[in-house]
Design a protein around this motif. Structure first.
Motif, PDB file in Angstrom:
ATOM      1  N   MET A 199       0.828  -1.201   0.000  1.00  0.00           N
ATOM      2  CA  MET A 199       0.000   0.000   0.000  1.00  0.00           C
ATOM      3  C   MET A 199       0.867   1.257   0.000  1.00  0.00           C
ATOM      4  SD  MET A 199      -2.882  -1.119   2.809  1.00  0.00           S
ATOM      5  CE  MET A 199      -3.582   0.528   2.864  1.00  0.00           C
ATOM      6  N   SER A 200       1.934   1.225   0.795  1.00  0.00           N
ATOM      7  CA  SER A 200       2.806   2.396   0.911  1.00  0.00           C
ATOM      8  C   SER A 200       3.582   2.639  -0.375  1.00  0.00           C
ATOM      9  CB  SER A 200       3.772   2.200   2.081  1.00  0.00           C
ATOM     10  OG  SER A 200       3.064   1.980   3.286  1.00  0.00           O
ATOM     11  N   LEU A 201       4.049   1.554  -1.009  1.00  0.00           N
ATOM     12  CA  LEU A 201       4.747   1.705  -2.289  1.00  0.00           C
ATOM     13  C   LEU A 201       3.819   2.286  -3.352  1.00  0.00           C
ATOM     14  CD1 LEU A 201       6.703  -1.668  -2.275  1.00  0.00           C
ATOM     15  CD2 LEU A 201       7.760   0.600  -2.342  1.00  0.00           C
ATOM     16  N   LEU A 202       2.583   1.790  -3.391  1.00  0.00           N
ATOM     17  CA  LEU A 202       1.611   2.296  -4.352  1.00  0.00           C
ATOM     18  C   LEU A 202       1.294   3.758  -4.066  1.00  0.00           C
ATOM     19  CD1 LEU A 202      -0.378   1.777  -6.678  1.00  0.00           C
ATOM     20  CD2 LEU A 202      -2.027   0.989  -4.973  1.00  0.00           C
ATOM     21  N   GLY A 203       1.077   4.078  -2.791  1.00  0.00           N
ATOM     22  CA  GLY A 203       0.777   5.454  -2.420  1.00  0.00           C
ATOM     23  C   GLY A 203       1.915   6.412  -2.722  1.00  0.00           C
ATOM     24  N   ALA A 204       3.154   5.933  -2.531  1.00  0.00           N
ATOM     25  CA  ALA A 204       4.310   6.786  -2.811  1.00  0.00           C
ATOM     26  C   ALA A 204       4.411   7.119  -4.296  1.00  0.00           C
ATOM     27  CB  ALA A 204       5.588   6.106  -2.333  1.00  0.00           C
ATOM     28  N   SER A 260       6.588  10.139   0.860  1.00  0.00           N
ATOM     29  CA  SER A 260       7.589   9.084   0.724  1.00  0.00           C
ATOM     30  C   SER A 260       7.032   7.754   1.236  1.00  0.00           C
ATOM     31  CB  SER A 260       8.844   9.444   1.519  1.00  0.00           C
ATOM     32  OG  SER A 260       8.563   9.421   2.918  1.00  0.00           O
ATOM     33  N   PHE A 261       7.705   6.665   0.861  1.00  0.00           N
ATOM     34  CA  PHE A 261       7.306   5.352   1.359  1.00  0.00           C
ATOM     35  C   PHE A 261       7.336   5.332   2.885  1.00  0.00           C
ATOM     36  CE2 PHE A 261       8.701   1.389   3.246  1.00  0.00           C
ATOM     37  CZ  PHE A 261       7.725   0.508   2.818  1.00  0.00           C
ATOM     38  N   GLY A 262       8.418   5.849   3.471  1.00  0.00           N
ATOM     39  CA  GLY A 262       8.549   5.809   4.919  1.00  0.00           C
ATOM     40  C   GLY A 262       7.418   6.528   5.638  1.00  0.00           C
ATOM     41  N   SER A 263       7.052   7.693   5.149  1.00  0.00           N
ATOM     42  CA  SER A 263       5.961   8.455   5.775  1.00  0.00           C
ATOM     43  C   SER A 263       4.644   7.708   5.675  1.00  0.00           C
ATOM     44  CB  SER A 263       5.837   9.821   5.102  1.00  0.00           C
ATOM     45  OG  SER A 263       7.028  10.564   5.228  1.00  0.00           O
ATOM     46  N   LEU A 264       4.355   7.176   4.499  1.00  0.00           N
ATOM     47  CA  LEU A 264       3.101   6.453   4.306  1.00  0.00           C
ATOM     48  C   LEU A 264       3.068   5.168   5.125  1.00  0.00           C
ATOM     49  CD1 LEU A 264       2.601   6.945   0.477  1.00  0.00           C
ATOM     50  CD2 LEU A 264       1.046   7.713   2.267  1.00  0.00           C
ATOM     51  N   LEU A 278      14.808   4.089   7.717  1.00  0.00           N
ATOM     52  CA  LEU A 278      15.812   3.428   6.889  1.00  0.00           C
ATOM     53  C   LEU A 278      15.439   3.447   5.409  1.00  0.00           C
ATOM     54  CD1 LEU A 278      16.744   0.280   9.024  1.00  0.00           C
ATOM     55  CD2 LEU A 278      18.210   2.249   8.528  1.00  0.00           C
ATOM     56  N   SER A 279      14.182   3.188   5.110  1.00  0.00           N
ATOM     57  CA  SER A 279      13.763   3.130   3.709  1.00  0.00           C
ATOM     58  C   SER A 279      13.904   4.487   3.031  1.00  0.00           C
ATOM     59  CB  SER A 279      12.317   2.626   3.604  1.00  0.00           C
ATOM     60  OG  SER A 279      11.429   3.481   4.302  1.00  0.00           O
ATOM     61  N   ASP A 280      13.573   5.553   3.743  1.00  0.00           N
ATOM     62  CA  ASP A 280      13.712   6.884   3.153  1.00  0.00           C
ATOM     63  C   ASP A 280      15.182   7.281   3.013  1.00  0.00           C
ATOM     64  OD1 ASP A 280      11.026   7.131   2.843  1.00  0.00           O
ATOM     65  OD2 ASP A 280      10.720   8.568   4.463  1.00  0.00           O
ATOM     66  N   VAL A 281      16.019   6.853   3.973  1.00  0.00           N
ATOM     67  CA  VAL A 281      17.452   7.135   3.874  1.00  0.00           C
ATOM     68  C   VAL A 281      18.060   6.398   2.685  1.00  0.00           C
ATOM     69  CG1 VAL A 281      19.696   6.776   4.987  1.00  0.00           C
ATOM     70  CG2 VAL A 281      17.765   7.671   6.315  1.00  0.00           C
TER      71      VAL A 281
END
Length: 228
Positions: free
Chosen positions: A57-62, A68-72, A106-109
């Motif tokens: 869901m987060s990857l799709l939303g990003a 960003s993926f991390g925020s979502l 970590l993912s956003d970094v």
């Protein structure tokens, strides 16, 4: 019930020392697990692929928003902590909150510090599924998870008798259907490959875990003692 959900229940029900207190060893294991998952997510991002659950869901939303993926990933998991506390306990919930927060960072970094060029979609899908699956198994060993829809599925099964496997399968089908409207078919097919690889790793871990081994019979114990 899927292997994913059985692993969550086993982790939350563990009576080992690791389930009750954070030691240096368990902390390192949790960090290792989150890093493996973050690397898997980075591969998915490079290929424009999805994976199951709230990560998908987060990857799709990003891809569809400016977030960003991390925020979502952090925001989408917020509603599930109450269910996790109620169903699986405070210790499990706090560890899960910590792991979700760490993975979000970590993912956003990595998205900024680890640029990847063109990647082979099948290779990225399989590698990401392996990395994420292995990372999640490390978290399960230390009484933690990455939250998400599996906790909701367990809640629905316990309260309403809706099979948890059907709930997660239905969501995965919905996620793939949405992806088919957004992404080209090669990315959709390889996203399904990432789903399958992740499920395979979790299922294999479930079958091989020592806690699922059948206890030895008294006769077997007697034979062992006689042999010694």
């Amino acid at each position: 019930m899927t292997a994913f959900q059985r692993l969550i229940l086993r982790a939350s029900g563990s009576r080992s020392r690791a389930a009750n207190a954070i030691t240096l060893r368990s902390l390192i294991t949790l960090i290792e697990g989150c890093l493996l998952v973050a690397l898997g997510v980075r591969l998915l991002q490079a290929g424009g692929l999805l994976v199951s659950g709230t990560a998908g869901m987060s990857l799709l939303g990003a891809d569809l928003t400016a977030l960003s993926f991390g925020s979502l990933f952090f925001l989408i998991n917020l509603p599930f902590y109450g269910l996790a506390w109620k169903q699986l306990g405070l210790n499990f919930t706090l560890r899960t909150l910590g792991c979700v927060s760490l993975l979000s960072v970590l993912s956003d970094v990595l998205a900024v510090s680890l640029p990847l060029g063109t990647v082979s979609l099948p290779v990225a899908a399989i590698a990401a599924g392996l990395l994420i699956g292995l990372g999640i198994t490390l978290l399960f060993r230390e009484n933690a998870s990455l939250g998400g829809l599996n906790i909701l599925a367990l809640h629905l099964e316990r309260r309403f008798g809706i099979h948890a496997g059907r709930t997660t399968f239905a969501f995965d089908l919905l996620l793939i259907a949405i992806a088919a409207l957004v992404y080209p078919w090669p990315q959709v097919i390889c996203s399904a490959l990432a789903f399958a690889t992740l499920s395979f790793v979790l299922g294999r871990y479930h079958r091989r875990t020592p806690q699922t081994a059948q206890p030895a019979s008294p006769a077997h114990d007697k034979q062992v003692q006689t042999a010694h």
